[in-house]
Design an enzyme around this catalytic site. Structure first.
Site, PDB file in Angstrom:
ATOM      1  N   PHE A 102       0.823  -1.304   0.134  1.00  0.00           N
ATOM      2  CA  PHE A 102      -0.153   0.059   0.132  1.00  0.00           C
ATOM      3  C   PHE A 102       0.851   1.179   0.167  1.00  0.00           C
ATOM      4  CE2 PHE A 102       0.814  -0.210   4.648  1.00  0.00           C
ATOM      5  CZ  PHE A 102       0.909   1.071   4.728  1.00  0.00           C
ATOM      6  N   LYS A 134      -1.729  -6.827  -9.804  1.00  0.00           N
ATOM      7  CA  LYS A 134      -2.523  -6.991  -8.412  1.00  0.00           C
ATOM      8  C   LYS A 134      -2.110  -5.876  -7.625  1.00  0.00           C
ATOM      9  CE  LYS A 134      -3.173  -8.288  -4.696  1.00  0.00           C
ATOM     10  NZ  LYS A 134      -3.510  -7.137  -3.731  1.00  0.00           N
ATOM     11  N   GLU A 186      -5.167  -3.840  -2.135  1.00  0.00           N
ATOM     12  CA  GLU A 186      -6.492  -3.343  -1.956  1.00  0.00           C
ATOM     13  C   GLU A 186      -6.851  -2.237  -1.207  1.00  0.00           C
ATOM     14  OE1 GLU A 186      -4.727  -5.805  -0.719  1.00  0.00           O
ATOM     15  OE2 GLU A 186      -5.296  -6.895   1.020  1.00  0.00           O
ATOM     16  N   SER A 215       5.409  -7.115   3.257  1.00  0.00           N
ATOM     17  CA  SER A 215       6.199  -7.380   4.295  1.00  0.00           C
ATOM     18  C   SER A 215       6.845  -8.842   4.079  1.00  0.00           C
ATOM     19  CB  SER A 215       4.910  -7.565   5.257  1.00  0.00           C
ATOM     20  OG  SER A 215       4.073  -8.643   4.972  1.00  0.00           O
ATOM     21  N   CYS A 263       9.577   1.489   3.301  1.00  0.00           N
ATOM     22  CA  CYS A 263      10.482   0.397   3.630  1.00  0.00           C
ATOM     23  C   CYS A 263      12.073   0.980   3.757  1.00  0.00           C
ATOM     24  CB  CYS A 263      10.462  -0.511   2.416  1.00  0.00           C
ATOM     25  SG  CYS A 263      11.006   0.023   0.838  1.00  0.00           S
ATOM     26  N   GLU A 321       8.983  -4.823  12.591  1.00  0.00           N
ATOM     27  CA  GLU A 321       8.816  -3.656  11.784  1.00  0.00           C
ATOM     28  C   GLU A 321       7.657  -2.741  12.082  1.00  0.00           C
ATOM     29  OE1 GLU A 321       7.832  -4.205   7.634  1.00  0.00           O
ATOM     30  OE2 GLU A 321       8.699  -2.509   7.028  1.00  0.00           O
TER      31      GLU A 321
HETATM   32  P1  NAD Z   1       1.532  -6.932   2.790  1.00  0.00           P
HETATM   33  O1  NAD Z   1       2.428  -7.859   3.096  1.00  0.00           O
HETATM   34  O2  NAD Z   1       0.344  -6.873   3.776  1.00  0.00           O
HETATM   35  O3  NAD Z   1       0.804  -6.829   1.464  1.00  0.00           O
HETATM   36  C1  NAD Z   1       1.626  -6.771   0.341  1.00  0.00           C
HETATM   37  C2  NAD Z   1       0.521  -7.443  -0.897  1.00  0.00           C
HETATM   38  O4  NAD Z   1       0.393  -8.813  -0.542  1.00  0.00           O
HETATM   39  C3  NAD Z   1      -0.855  -6.802  -0.960  1.00  0.00           C
HETATM   40  O5  NAD Z   1      -0.986  -6.622  -2.313  1.00  0.00           O
HETATM   41  C4  NAD Z   1      -1.569  -7.671  -0.285  1.00  0.00           C
HETATM   42  O6  NAD Z   1      -2.963  -8.022  -0.815  1.00  0.00           O
HETATM   43  C5  NAD Z   1      -0.884  -9.092  -0.553  1.00  0.00           C
HETATM   44  N1  NAD Z   1      -1.155 -10.184   0.651  1.00  0.00           N
HETATM   45  C6  NAD Z   1      -1.255  -9.704   1.949  1.00  0.00           C
HETATM   46  N2  NAD Z   1      -1.280 -10.883   2.556  1.00  0.00           N
HETATM   47  C7  NAD Z   1      -1.052 -11.964   1.771  1.00  0.00           C
HETATM   48  C8  NAD Z   1      -1.012 -13.434   2.083  1.00  0.00           C
HETATM   49  N3  NAD Z   1      -1.247 -13.879   3.161  1.00  0.00           N
HETATM   50  N4  NAD Z   1      -0.916 -14.201   0.853  1.00  0.00           N
HETATM   51  C9  NAD Z   1      -0.844 -13.623  -0.065  1.00  0.00           C
HETATM   52  N5  NAD Z   1      -0.846 -12.242  -0.631  1.00  0.00           N
HETATM   53  C10 NAD Z   1      -0.883 -11.440   0.711  1.00  0.00           C
HETATM   54  O7  NAD Z   1       1.940  -5.455   2.989  1.00  0.00           O
HETATM   55  P2  NAD Z   1       1.611  -3.972   2.978  1.00  0.00           P
HETATM   56  O8  NAD Z   1       1.011  -3.759   4.388  1.00  0.00           O
HETATM   57  O9  NAD Z   1       0.603  -3.544   1.855  1.00  0.00           O
HETATM   58  O10 NAD Z   1       2.882  -2.984   2.678  1.00  0.00           O
HETATM   59  C11 NAD Z   1       3.789  -2.657   3.648  1.00  0.00           C
HETATM   60  C12 NAD Z   1       4.975  -3.625   3.911  1.00  0.00           C
HETATM   61  O11 NAD Z   1       5.571  -3.656   2.478  1.00  0.00           O
HETATM   62  C13 NAD Z   1       5.977  -2.979   4.771  1.00  0.00           C
HETATM   63  O12 NAD Z   1       6.413  -4.531   5.374  1.00  0.00           O
HETATM   64  C14 NAD Z   1       7.143  -2.631   3.961  1.00  0.00           C
HETATM   65  O13 NAD Z   1       8.264  -2.457   4.678  1.00  0.00           O
HETATM   66  C15 NAD Z   1       7.178  -3.366   2.825  1.00  0.00           C
HETATM   67  N6  NAD Z   1       7.479  -2.705   1.568  1.00  0.00           N
HETATM   68  C16 NAD Z   1       8.791  -3.301   1.204  1.00  0.00           C
HETATM   69  C17 NAD Z   1       9.473  -2.810  -0.026  1.00  0.00           C
HETATM   70  C18 NAD Z   1      10.862  -2.847  -0.183  1.00  0.00           C
HETATM   71  O14 NAD Z   1      11.386  -2.451  -1.449  1.00  0.00           O
HETATM   72  N7  NAD Z   1      11.463  -3.908   0.601  1.00  0.00           N
HETATM   73  C19 NAD Z   1       8.882  -1.484  -0.587  1.00  0.00           C
HETATM   74  C20 NAD Z   1       7.652  -1.110   0.025  1.00  0.00           C
HETATM   75  C21 NAD Z   1       7.039  -1.812   1.032  1.00  0.00           C
END
Ligand code: NAD
Length: 498
Positions: free
Chosen positions: A153, A177, A180, A230, A285, A388
């Site tokens: 997000f 994708k 959401e 994450s 991140c 985190e």
């Molecule tokens: P998230 O992991 O909750 O969700 C990311 C994506 O995965 C979304 O599209 C979500 O719909 C999907 N998703 C969530 N749970 C899932 C599951 N159990 N199985 C399959 N798909 C699933 O992350 P978020 O809260 O949207 O974003 C924040 C996280 O992203 C933080 O941990 C941040 O550090 C990380 N991030 C990392 C980078 C990087 O380059 N390393 C860059 C931006 C954000």
């Protein structure tokens, strides 16, 4: 921007399609706590539709010359510039970040489009004539087929744009994708891609959560997965998608340390560290989430930093009116989660220097706001170090030497970014060599690389081999073919005899 909640649409075969029969999830305006739209929670049936669309479009797009593919991206760049401010307001509205942060989000995304415009050069192969008498060899790059991107997000424009401009420039077709929580920005940008003349089916959008993602990971016609999110999800995506034979790049979460040396420039360091920790309300991140003050750096820097943090204005970001220094966090539950972590961190012995737990935002009382929190004397074992935080909290640890600070930074499992503030080249060099993280800042709090470099996280911040962006991105979205050629009657002695 419409004030009535709409349903988000999926995009396939160059057409938008509403799926009124599916369950939905609300998309919020975090500045107000109000609902902007509803996003359908797609499953395997809808994933089949979008993947089929991408699969049908692939042969023709693969055979479109790279310079023609680049022309679409050149036109897109112009359209993005024309719509820049409107798109940024949309980003600020669905995410909660400030307009200037939204501008950074989209600007960095446009830079990836600019990078991908150079695809004819980037795709060039290698050749060697006469590897044996009369025999030549060359290797060139070919697209993979249908590739999918799954996004978090926190950067509604940039993170999806890390992926699809390079993927489609390489000749792949794409299924996106979006998160959401922030699906609207990419809907608008894909509308511009359509105007830029992208053929139907090259870009496709599907919406949803886990069920939708699982269907993409399992789909036999999806060749590769780019994921950002994450760490627990990134690890699982990498495990699962590779078990289905896919190529995977999965960027995970982070806990980025900023080492403050006693010789650092006080004013400029405090300002940079404040921005690094609290920009985008800490939902980055590459946010500096933990500062390690070495020796008397704490007594020199923390008072200036605390003053800056206390003076930050927090508020709504969803209009062109005067902007605050920091906007809302993504949801009410995330605000409550971060508040709980600060409470527990304090109970475990840390000392709150600036407390952002109960901000009073009169003009937007229902927004998901948290003020910036600066919390000192945090140690391993404190709940703030176990996870985190991903919110506007800067934890401060103390160390007696640079070696101790590096050892503290290397004790955690992540490895996205790490920064040092110092005037000593020796200290900076030692830090750069010894710290176990993939992106290093020297007097730079957020060392996020631009489009031409890989976003090179290490350890639990990345799962896979080839990183997102830059030449590694081109490598990820292509496979090499090596051809060895001999023409009989040429070079096997006959021609040389003449
Ligand atoms: P998230 O992991 O909750 O969700 C990311 C994506 O995965 C979304 O599209 C979500 O719909 C999907 N998703 C969530 N749970 C899932 C599951 N159990 N199985 C399959 N798909 C699933 O992350 P978020 O809260 O949207 O974003 C924040 C996280 O992203 C933080 O941990 C941040 O550090 C990380 N991030 C990392 C980078 C990087 O380059 N390393 C860059 C931006 C954000």
């Amino acid at each position: 921007m419409s004030s009535t909640p709409d349903n988000c649409l999926i995009y396939l075969d160059g057409k938008w399609k509403e799926l009124g029969y599916l369950p939905t999830s609300p998309v919020y305006n975090p500045s107000r706590g109000s609902i902007l739209a509803h996003v359908p929670l797609c499953g395997p049936a809808e994933v089949n539709l979008v993947v089929d669309s991408a699969k049908r479009a692939f042969p023709n797009w693969r055979d479109t010359p790279p310079n023609e593919r680049a022309q679409v991206l050149f036109r897109l760049k112009i359209l993005l510039e024309d719509a820049f401010e409107e798109l940024c307001l949309g980003i600020a509205t669905e995410h909660g970040k400030t307009l200037s942060e939204a501008r950074g989000d989209l600007r960095r995304g446009i830079e990836v489009v600019e990078f991908a415009c150079g695809i004819p050069t980037l795709l060039m192969g290698e050749s060697l004539e006469n590897i044996a008498r009369g025999i030549d060899c060359h290797t060139d790059r070919h697209p993979l087929g249908v590739v999918a991107g799954i996004c978090p997000f926190n950067f509604p424009a940039l993170v999806p744009m890390w992926m699809w401009p390079i993927a489609i420039a390489c000749g792949n077709t794409f299924v996106l994708k979006p998160s959401e929580k922030v699906p609207l920005t990419m809907q608008r940008v894909v509308g511009l891609l359509e105007k830029a003349g992208l053929p139907p089916g090259v870009m496709n959008i599907v919406h949803g959560g886990r069920e939708c993602v699982d269907a993409l990971l399992e789909h036999p016609d999806v060749a590769a997965i780019s994921f950002v999110g994450s760490t627990p999800v990134a690890r699982e995506i990498h495990r699962k998608a590779t078990s289905f034979g896919k190529r995977v790049q999965a960027a995970g979460g982070a806990k980025n340390f900023i080492v403050l040396m006693p010789d650092a420039d006080v004013e400029r360091t405090a300002e940079a560290v404040k921005d690094g920790a609290f920009g985008c309300a800490g939902e980055r991140c590459m946010a500096g989430s933990t500062a390690i003050a070495v020796g008397d750096a704490g007594s020199k820097l923390l008072p200036a930093l605390a003053d800056l943090v206390k003076s930050m204005k927090v508020g709504p970001t969803d209009s062109n009116d005067r902007q605050p220094d920091m906007g809302a966090v993504i949801s009410a539950s995330h605000r409550d989660h971060v508040t709980g972590l600060i409470h527990r961190g304090e109970q475990a012995g840390a000392k709150v220097l600036a407390d952002g737990r109960s901000p009073l935002i009169e003009e937007a009382p229902d927004g998901f706001f948290l003020g910036p929190t600066l919390i000192d004397q945090v140690e391993y074992g404190n709940p703030l170090m176990d996870t985190e935080v991903f919110g506007p909290v800067l934890a401060v640890m103390r160390a007696s030497s640079l070696d101790d600070a590096i050892a503290l930074a290397n004790r955690q499992s992540y490895g996205n970014g790490a920064a040092i503030f110092t005037n000593s080249g020796k200290a900076a060099r030692e830090f750069r060599r010894q710290v176990s993280a993939g992106m290093i800042g020297i007097n730079v709090a957020v060392p996020a690389p631009l489009a031409y470099f890989p976003f090179s996280g290490w350890n639990d911040s990345f799962f896979g081999d080839l990183h997102i962006q830059g030449k590694e991105g081109v490598e990820f979205y292509t496979q090499r073919k090596t051809t060895t050629t001999r023409w009989f009657g040429y070079g096997d002695g006959e021609i040389w005899a003449k």
